[in-house]
Design a protein around this motif. Structure first.
Motif, short mmCIF file in Angstrom:
data_model
loop_
_atom_site.label_atom_id
_atom_site.label_comp_id
_atom_site.label_asym_id
_atom_site.label_seq_id
_atom_site.Cartn_x
_atom_site.Cartn_y
_atom_site.Cartn_z
N VAL A 25 -2.79 -9.13 2.98
CA VAL A 25 -1.41 -9.92 3.14
C VAL A 25 -1.10 -10.74 1.84
N ARG A 26 -2.12 -11.57 1.30
CA ARG A 26 -1.84 -12.43 0.17
C ARG A 26 -1.31 -11.43 -0.84
N LEU A 27 -1.81 -10.39 -1.17
CA LEU A 27 -1.32 -9.67 -2.31
C LEU A 27 0.10 -8.98 -1.78
N VAL A 28 0.43 -8.58 -0.71
CA VAL A 28 1.58 -7.88 -0.47
C VAL A 28 2.81 -8.99 0.07
N ILE A 72 -1.79 0.54 11.96
CA ILE A 72 -0.64 0.00 11.22
C ILE A 72 0.13 -0.74 12.06
N GLY A 73 0.60 -0.08 13.33
CA GLY A 73 1.56 -0.94 14.06
C GLY A 73 0.92 -2.18 14.66
N VAL A 74 -0.47 -2.47 14.68
CA VAL A 74 -0.83 -3.99 15.05
C VAL A 74 -0.47 -4.64 13.74
N VAL A 75 -0.90 -4.11 12.57
CA VAL A 75 -0.64 -5.01 11.43
C VAL A 75 1.03 -5.18 11.42
N GLY A 82 8.09 -5.37 8.18
CA GLY A 82 8.44 -3.98 8.66
C GLY A 82 7.30 -3.16 8.33
N TRP A 83 7.47 -1.73 8.50
CA TRP A 83 6.66 -0.87 8.56
C TRP A 83 5.83 -0.59 7.15
N GLY A 84 6.95 -0.47 6.18
CA GLY A 84 6.46 -0.37 4.63
C GLY A 84 5.44 -1.44 4.23
N THR A 85 5.74 -2.63 4.58
CA THR A 85 4.96 -3.71 4.32
C THR A 85 3.65 -3.51 4.91
N ALA A 86 3.47 -3.21 6.24
CA ALA A 86 2.27 -2.98 6.99
C ALA A 86 1.42 -1.98 6.41
N VAL A 87 2.07 -0.86 5.90
CA VAL A 87 1.45 0.28 5.34
C VAL A 87 0.76 -0.29 3.92
N ALA A 88 1.40 -0.94 3.18
CA ALA A 88 0.78 -1.56 2.04
C ALA A 88 -0.11 -2.66 2.24
N ILE A 89 -0.13 -3.42 3.23
CA ILE A 89 -1.23 -4.38 3.73
C ILE A 89 -2.45 -3.45 4.02
N GLY A 90 -2.13 -2.36 4.95
CA GLY A 90 -3.39 -1.52 5.14
C GLY A 90 -3.87 -0.94 4.06
#
Length: 120
Positions: A25-28, A72-75, A82-90
């Motif tokens: 989260v901090r990086l993305v 990823i849905g939980v994130v 959105g989903w792209g950000t969640a994927v990057a965080i993951g």
């Protein structure tokens, strides 16, 4: 596995998950996620992964992909973007978690097989 071992594995997993999600989260998002929020996300994500694993984990490829999409849905639910950000965080969280577990394995806290590669 004894009760003490189970508690230790749970605590280490929650710690690793929390640190990894916090780093992602901090990086993305370039924002402070807050340790309690990251810990809650790690806990909910782990529970969602476990439930999904129980129901679809046995299906080759599709099961693991379904479990990953649910995590990823939980994130995505817990953090903005959105989903792209969640994927990057993951992805960042996964890299950080592998690094932490590798460090734990190097100093003998966990068995190297926990990384999924026997004999490392």
């Amino acid at each position: 596995m004894s009760l003490e071992d189970t508690i230790l594995v749970f605590a280490l997993s929650l710690l690793v998950g929390t640190v990894a999600i916090l780093a992602g989260v901090r990086l993305v998002l370039d924002t402070d996620a807050g340790v309690p929020n990251a810990a809650l996300t790690a806990l909910i994500g782990a529970l969602a992964w476990a439930v999904a694993s129980y129901f679809v984990g046995w299906i080759p490829i599709l099961g693991v992909l379904s479990m990953l999409v649910i995590w990823i849905g939980v994130v995505n639910w817990r953090y903005p973007g959105g989903w792209g950000t969640a994927v990057a965080i993951g992805f960042v969280a996964w890299l950080v978690a592998v690094g932490i577990v590798y460090a734990f394995a190097t100093v003998g806290i966990v068995a190297p097989e926990v990384l999924g590669v026997p004999g490392v």
